[in-house]
Design a protein around this motif. Structure first.
Motif, short mmCIF file in Angstrom:
data_model
loop_
_atom_site.label_atom_id
_atom_site.label_comp_id
_atom_site.label_asym_id
_atom_site.label_seq_id
_atom_site.Cartn_x
_atom_site.Cartn_y
_atom_site.Cartn_z
N VAL A 17 -7.55 -10.16 -18.76
CA VAL A 17 -7.82 -10.46 -17.35
C VAL A 17 -7.18 -9.86 -16.59
O VAL A 17 -5.92 -9.63 -16.60
N LYS A 18 -7.76 -9.18 -15.57
CA LYS A 18 -7.13 -8.55 -14.44
C LYS A 18 -7.67 -9.13 -13.24
O LYS A 18 -8.87 -9.30 -13.00
N CYS A 19 -6.92 -9.37 -12.12
CA CYS A 19 -7.15 -10.06 -10.84
C CYS A 19 -6.38 -9.50 -9.79
O CYS A 19 -5.18 -9.36 -9.93
N ALA A 59 1.40 -19.56 -14.08
CA ALA A 59 2.48 -18.76 -13.63
C ALA A 59 2.94 -19.42 -12.28
O ALA A 59 2.32 -20.09 -11.38
N SER A 60 4.37 -19.47 -12.42
CA SER A 60 5.12 -20.19 -10.91
C SER A 60 5.85 -19.03 -10.19
O SER A 60 6.59 -18.13 -10.96
N TRP A 61 5.40 -18.79 -9.05
CA TRP A 61 5.63 -17.59 -8.29
C TRP A 61 6.57 -18.35 -7.04
O TRP A 61 6.63 -19.39 -6.85
N SER A 62 7.24 -17.34 -6.39
CA SER A 62 8.10 -17.72 -5.16
C SER A 62 7.70 -16.26 -4.16
O SER A 62 7.15 -15.76 -4.27
N PRO A 69 -0.86 -9.71 -4.28
CA PRO A 69 -0.46 -9.48 -5.82
C PRO A 69 -1.68 -9.26 -6.78
O PRO A 69 -2.67 -9.84 -6.65
N TYR A 70 -1.19 -8.51 -7.79
CA TYR A 70 -2.32 -7.84 -8.92
C TYR A 70 -1.61 -8.70 -9.92
O TYR A 70 -0.33 -8.74 -10.16
N LEU A 71 -2.70 -9.43 -11.08
CA LEU A 71 -1.99 -10.10 -11.97
C LEU A 71 -3.00 -9.72 -13.36
O LEU A 71 -4.16 -9.60 -13.08
N SER A 72 -2.36 -9.17 -14.36
CA SER A 72 -2.89 -8.85 -15.65
C SER A 72 -2.31 -9.49 -16.84
O SER A 72 -1.08 -9.42 -16.78
N PHE A 73 -3.20 -10.21 -17.77
CA PHE A 73 -2.59 -10.63 -18.82
C PHE A 73 -3.85 -10.82 -19.96
O PHE A 73 -4.73 -10.63 -19.61
N LYS A 74 -3.31 -11.19 -21.13
CA LYS A 74 -4.17 -11.28 -22.09
C LYS A 74 -3.81 -12.78 -22.81
O LYS A 74 -3.02 -13.12 -22.87
N PHE A 75 -5.04 -13.09 -23.35
CA PHE A 75 -5.00 -14.15 -24.38
C PHE A 75 -6.00 -13.99 -25.47
O PHE A 75 -7.12 -13.27 -25.46
#
Length: 104
Positions: A17-19, A59-62, A69-75
């Motif tokens: 997933v990329k967002c 995800a918990s951000w500050s 922001p760009y976020l990429s992860f796999k599951f």
């Protein structure tokens, strides 16, 4: 105000997933160049991803995360056509969601 762009692709039983999330992500420590006053904090605190209604990533951000922001992860799992939803909540209680389907 904000926008989320998502792509999700599945290959060999793993979904990537990329967002990209549009958000100002202000830390509350930066000063306005004209007035000299601090710009109030405004940042994403939590990001949740659901696949077929089940949480697959949180995800918990500050304020330390950059603007837009760009976020990429796999599951593991996920099949072509399954829905993937990304939702964020910021420190002002605002939320934004977007949904896509997994492609191959």
């Amino acid at each position: 105000m904000s926008d989320i762009k998502i792509r999700a692709k599945s290959k060999n039983g793993v979904t990537t997933v990329k967002c990209l999330m549009s958000h100002p992500m202000e830390t509350g420590l930066r000063k306005d160049s004209k007035s000299g006053e601090l710009i109030p904090a405004h940042f994403i605190q939590e990001v949740v991803c659901k696949a077929k209604g089940e949480v697959v990533m949180t995800a918990s951000w500050s304020g330390g995360v950059s603007k837009n922001p760009y976020l990429s992860f796999k599951f593991a799992g996920g099949a072509e056509g399954d829905p993937v939803e990304i939702t964020w909540t910021d420190n002002r209680g605002q939320t934004q969601s977007a949904t896509t389907t997994i492609s191959s």
